[in-house]
Design a protein around this motif. Sequence first.
Motif, short mmCIF file in Angstrom:
data_model
loop_
_atom_site.label_atom_id
_atom_site.label_comp_id
_atom_site.label_asym_id
_atom_site.label_seq_id
_atom_site.Cartn_x
_atom_site.Cartn_y
_atom_site.Cartn_z
N ASP A 63 0.81 -1.23 0.00
CA ASP A 63 0.00 0.00 0.00
C ASP A 63 0.84 1.26 0.00
O ASP A 63 0.32 2.34 0.29
CB ASP A 63 -0.90 0.02 1.26
CG ASP A 63 -1.91 -1.09 1.20
OD1 ASP A 63 -2.07 -1.67 0.11
OD2 ASP A 63 -2.54 -1.39 2.24
N ASP A 71 -6.41 3.70 6.46
CA ASP A 71 -5.82 2.52 5.85
C ASP A 71 -5.02 1.70 6.85
O ASP A 71 -4.93 0.48 6.75
CB ASP A 71 -4.90 2.92 4.69
CG ASP A 71 -5.71 3.19 3.44
OD1 ASP A 71 -6.93 2.97 3.49
OD2 ASP A 71 -5.11 3.64 2.44
N THR A 75 -5.44 -2.13 7.37
CA THR A 75 -4.28 -3.02 7.20
C THR A 75 -4.12 -3.90 8.42
O THR A 75 -3.90 -5.11 8.31
CB THR A 75 -3.00 -2.16 7.02
OG1 THR A 75 -3.20 -1.32 5.90
CG2 THR A 75 -1.78 -3.02 6.82
#
Lengths: 278, 144
Positions: A63, A71, A75
């Motif tokens: 990413d 995120d 994750t």
Amino acid sequence: MKTDNASMGEDLNSASNVLMLHAERIVRPVRALQSRKLRMRMDLLAHLEAAVDEERGVRERADEGADERADELATELAAVEQAKFRLGQPEELTKSLQRTVPAVERVLLARIPLACSLSRLEERHAQVPGQSGPMTLGHKTILSIVANLLCSPLLISMFSITTRGRPAENLALSFFFATIGSLTLLLLCYRFVFAAARADRVFDWRGAVGRGVVILALQIAMVFLIAFGISNRQASAGELAVNAGLTIILLAFSAIVGRWVGELRRPYDEWLKLRIVE
Amino acid sequence: MDSIQGDKLRGHLENLVLAALRKGDAHGFEILKRLEVAGSGALQLKEGSLYPALYRLEAEGLVKAAWEEGERRGPRRRIYRLTAKGTKRLEQSRSEWDVFVRVIGGILAPGSNDLRTFASDSVSSNDGLSTNDRFSTKARGAHA
């Protein structure tokens, strides 16, 4: 008010709890001694955390460039799920782990109806869900012995007082109050010892000292009462000093033993307080 | 490369773990990583299956475990170490494996004449003998 970072920190921390829960879900049904189960829990948790670190690294590399903080959480959660998947089916793993437990332990900790109801009783009263019966019993026995020992200065004083003087006329009334006082003292001693045996990391010194002072005061009051009731005289300074000295020593001893049991239980309590939803 | 997993690994995991520990003491996850590296990615273990294997080895006295010394972030780990008995067992397993590979490999190898001849015979002939009879006859002949 929580900042975004603080809230995210909590979420990430809860991801760690998810791993603990997953390890506990696998290990709790295994019929084995708690010491063996603790080893299994620690092994699995260490493995899961290492796997999450690895998965996180892989995902972060993938990413790269995406800089949104949301995120990070996604994750983390994906890494946790992947680590759990890599470990395998919990039910299968439970069975495999069970097969590694010696037969004697499996038999001793077999699930029979009586043991199940005892376990429920233990859960309700001892409030240590999931802990094995023999271990709980062992801890409680040690603590009960210490609590009874903490009452012993009163018995020693009583024995000393009854060997001298003549009983007072209101002996029955003294006996009544002595009984009530002794029972109260016993309850306070139990409370003192069991409070000292809490598995908290920080010992509640203030509470322990407060409870100790109450026990000491009641002991001295009881010696006065018994001296009047049984031998119709005031308690001597020597009797009071012996009682107070012994009580203080036993209070310190009880606190040390209680703390020791608490320390023994702490690694288990951290796992046992986890609530597994079936 | 085809992956090796599940039933194909059954019965070999303990020996693989012993072999991984021969490189030095390690905790569970590191053992797994060593196996992955040694297997060049073809070895696919359900990671959880490692721990029952380790506990079996520990019960047999082939490995010893101790809590990791020193402070670190995260849960305490147990470090597994190969014992002298474990080393001996690993050597024994290795020689057994060599024999196994030699025998089975000899049979499965493309140059394995007997079985190839047997296979072509069984396709071409129609003499009424069962497969076992034919194989026994051939084997007796080879032995003589």
